[in-house]
Design a protein around this motif. Structure first.
Motif, PDB file in Angstrom:
ATOM      1  N   LEU A 110      10.300 112.112  71.598  1.00  0.00           N
ATOM      2  CA  LEU A 110       9.555 111.070  72.316  1.00  0.00           C
ATOM      3  C   LEU A 110       9.930 111.056  73.789  1.00  0.00           C
ATOM      4  O   LEU A 110       9.054 110.940  74.664  1.00  0.00           O
TER       5      LEU A 110
ATOM      6  N   CYS B 204       6.833 106.401  67.073  1.00  0.00           N
ATOM      7  CA  CYS B 204       5.556 106.688  67.762  1.00  0.00           C
ATOM      8  C   CYS B 204       4.776 105.426  68.132  1.00  0.00           C
ATOM      9  O   CYS B 204       3.579 105.512  68.440  1.00  0.00           O
TER      10      CYS B 204
ATOM     11  N   GLY C  69       7.058 109.518  76.086  1.00  0.00           N
ATOM     12  CA  GLY C  69       6.447 108.454  75.300  1.00  0.00           C
ATOM     13  C   GLY C  69       6.892 107.056  75.648  1.00  0.00           C
ATOM     14  O   GLY C  69       6.413 106.084  75.046  1.00  0.00           O
TER      15      GLY C  69
ATOM     16  N   PRO D 213       2.945 105.621  71.753  1.00  0.00           N
ATOM     17  CA  PRO D 213       1.785 106.514  71.732  1.00  0.00           C
ATOM     18  C   PRO D 213       0.673 106.009  70.813  1.00  0.00           C
ATOM     19  O   PRO D 213      -0.512 106.160  71.119  1.00  0.00           O
TER      20      PRO D 213
ATOM     21  N   ALA E 293       1.081 114.115  70.875  1.00  0.00           N
ATOM     22  CA  ALA E 293       2.497 113.760  70.879  1.00  0.00           C
ATOM     23  C   ALA E 293       2.928 113.240  69.512  1.00  0.00           C
ATOM     24  O   ALA E 293       4.001 113.609  68.997  1.00  0.00           O
TER      25      ALA E 293
ATOM     26  N   ALA F 295       2.734 111.621  76.841  1.00  0.00           N
ATOM     27  CA  ALA F 295       2.305 110.961  75.602  1.00  0.00           C
ATOM     28  C   ALA F 295       1.503 109.692  75.848  1.00  0.00           C
ATOM     29  O   ALA F 295       0.769 109.238  74.954  1.00  0.00           O
TER      30      ALA F 295
ATOM     31  N   ALA G 269      -1.778 111.287  73.412  1.00  0.00           N
ATOM     32  CA  ALA G 269      -1.001 110.438  72.501  1.00  0.00           C
ATOM     33  C   ALA G 269      -1.047 110.975  71.077  1.00  0.00           C
ATOM     34  O   ALA G 269      -0.020 111.013  70.375  1.00  0.00           O
TER      35      ALA G 269
END
Length: 539
Positions: free
Chosen positions: A479, A345, A484, A348, A501, A491, A498
């Motif tokens: 993702l 992540c 993302g 994001p 996500a 994302a 974000a």
């Protein structure tokens, strides 16, 4: 002697306070990014100045107090007065040193700023110095917070130390909102250093310092709650402060080493351009890296630390070894998953703080570079605290010297990288050196304790790793579906998107990870779940 369930309750209470504080800390970071940005002249000037009090405090007292305070208070509690005389003498001495240090550091603000920011443009350096005059008084109050809080921890009053930073964050957020209302927001960091007035500097840096002041002073209330009263006592002989001083000397040397590495890191990263990830971005990525460590590792290790100190004080090394193994296996159960989720992540996460796609990528890369070393960092934290519980601050000095040497060599090499990659290179250097340091520290602790339950620890880490790989694959797939990695993807299209996500990806990865651990009959996971399930059944 605390039982395992009391350790669990203490850890949970510590974690709850840390979670609330960290959530507000991230709100503060988001607001800060929205008010002054994450890149640019003024942003990096404030970042340099605001890290100075932490740096100076850590050199003078931070780790020294943590390393020696709890073990010495536990030993002093065997005295006829329950350690009251020791606490008063220690606090008197600590406050005197902190006051002198704060006055000297504030007077030397221009020199300290140059030490870290000599590669900055003259106007940015001047602004950083102006911020530093407002920020450096935080040194005294950081020290006061640490001393008061560690005494409370040693008396098994764990909550206040982790809950009062909430107040600090609330005050800081309020100050940023006032600044934005008065002077306008600059989320892309376009405001030049020369655009700051004296009033703007006072509002931005002054409210940051006010939060630290309140965070420290409010702990006196909790002292009164558990029957402690502070009476200045300048008679420092007779309660073992000489032993504490000898222990502290090694920790002081260790902190000088880490500060030297920090200076090199900051000087190199300020070579990045005004539009590249630099000091502020590195600080933000580090705070993201520290989130799971603070919530999980620190909460568990703080509760175990007092128990390890008690066992060490009566020579029960087998129990110290058991505590250290339990702390490592328990924390890495969650930290392994947290590392994977943050890495997946990363973009994001960066989008929550900045909007331009180039800034998202640069900060995301720094986050990934740091988080690769999170598991080793947490293991190292437990090992280091185990040495402190044993009253040994000499050994941590030498494995820190090893790590700092690697960091300095690697970071200096990062100066040769393209400007856009300097910050990520510095973060990756810290990660590689930290992994090597954790390996050396574990080997040294094994020799000291006659073993560290290594096979059991490695078996647990291998089990967690097997469960992590499918979780990462599932996270990467989610993702991609959520966009993302694309500028126009869902994302990365806004802060709320974000966060949503990250929530979806985190839940998906957690389901895969814990599901696989259940299938593999992980004893650590069962140890975590069984008390929870028992309570649910009773209800």
């Amino acid at each position: 002697m605390p039982k395992t369930d009391s350790i669990g309750r203490a850890s949970a209470f510590l974690a709850s306070g840390t979670i609330v504080s960290r959530i507000l800390g991230f709100v503060k970071l988001i607001v800060l990014a929205g008010v002054i940005g994450q890149v640019g002249q003024s942003t990096n000037a404030f970042a340099v100045a605001n890290q100075l009090p932490n740096t100076v405090y850590v050199i003078v007292a931070g780790g020294v107090l943590t390393a020696v305070l709890v073990p010495q208070i536990v030993r002093a509690s065997l005295h006829a007065d329950g350690g009251t005389a020791y606490i008063n003498k220690l606090l008197t001495l600590a406050l005197a040193i902190l006051a002198a240090t704060t006055i000297a550091a504030t007077a030397l603000a221009p020199m300290l700023t140059v030490l870290y920011g000599s590669n900055m443009k003259p106007e940015s350096l001047a602004l950083a110095t102006a911020f530093a005059f407002w920020c450096l008084p935080q040194i005294f109050f950081y020290g006061l917070y640490t001393v008061l809080g560690e005494v409370l921890n040693a008396r098994k009053s764990f909550g206040p130390f982790t809950w009062v930073p909430v107040l600090n964050n609330v005050v800081a957020i309020a100050g940023l909102l006032v600044f934005s209302a008065l002077y306008g927001a600059d989320p892309n960091g376009a405001r030049l250093a020369t655009g700051f007035t004296s009033a703007m500097i006072a509002v931005l840096a002054g409210t940051a310092t006010l939060g630290v002041v309140l965070q420290a002073v409010v702990l006196f209330y909790f002292w009164h709650r558990i029957g402690l009263r502070f009476r200045p006592d300048f008679r420092f002989r007779g309660v073992g402060l000489g032993v504490a001083g000898r222990m502290a000397s090694w920790t002081f040397g260790m902190l000088l080493l880490t500060t030297l590495a920090g200076i090199v890191e900051t000087r190199v990263v300020t070579l990045a351009g005004d539009t590249d990830a630099s000091v502020a971005a590195l600080n933000t990525a580090w705070l993201i890296f520290m989130l799971p460590h603070s919530v999980i590792t620190v909460s568990v290790a703080t509760a175990y630390f007092t128990r390890m100190s008690e066992h060490a004080s009566v020579g029960k090394l087998a129990l110290v070894r058991t505590d250290a193994s339990s702390a490592i296996r328990g924390t890495t159960l969650i930290i392994m998953l947290a590392s994977a989720v943050i890495a997946v992540c990363a973009y994001p996460f960066a989008r929550v703080f900045v909007a331009p796609y180039g800034q998202v990528l640069s900060i995301g890369n720094v986050i990934i570079a740091y988080v690769l070393g999170l598991v080793a960092f947490c293991v190292l934290f437990v090992i280091q605290r185990t040495f402190y519980a044993l009253g040994d601050t000499r050994t941590p000095f030498f494995f820190t010297l090893f790590q700092v040497t690697l960091v300095i060599i690697g970071v200096l090499a990062c100066a040769l990288l393209p400007s856009a990659w300097i910050a990520a290179g510095v973060a990756l250097t810290v990660t590689v050196s930290g992994i090597a340091q954790a390996g050396l520290a574990a080997w040294l602790l094994r020799g000291r304790l006659g073993g560290i339950d290594g096979r059991r620890i490695l078996r647990s880490l291998a089990t967690y790793s097997v469960a992590t790989v499918p979780a990462i694959l599932a996270g990467v797939a989610l993702l991609q579906v959520l966009g993302g990695t694309r500028e126009a993807g869902f994302a990365l299209s806004g802060k709320i998107q974000a966060v949503l996500a990250m929530g979806v990806i985190g839940l998906g990865m957690s389901a895969v990870y814990f599901g696989l651990l259940l299938l593999m009959r992980s004893s650590e996971l069962r140890g975590f779940l069984d008390p929870v399930l028992d309570r649910i059944r009773r209800r």
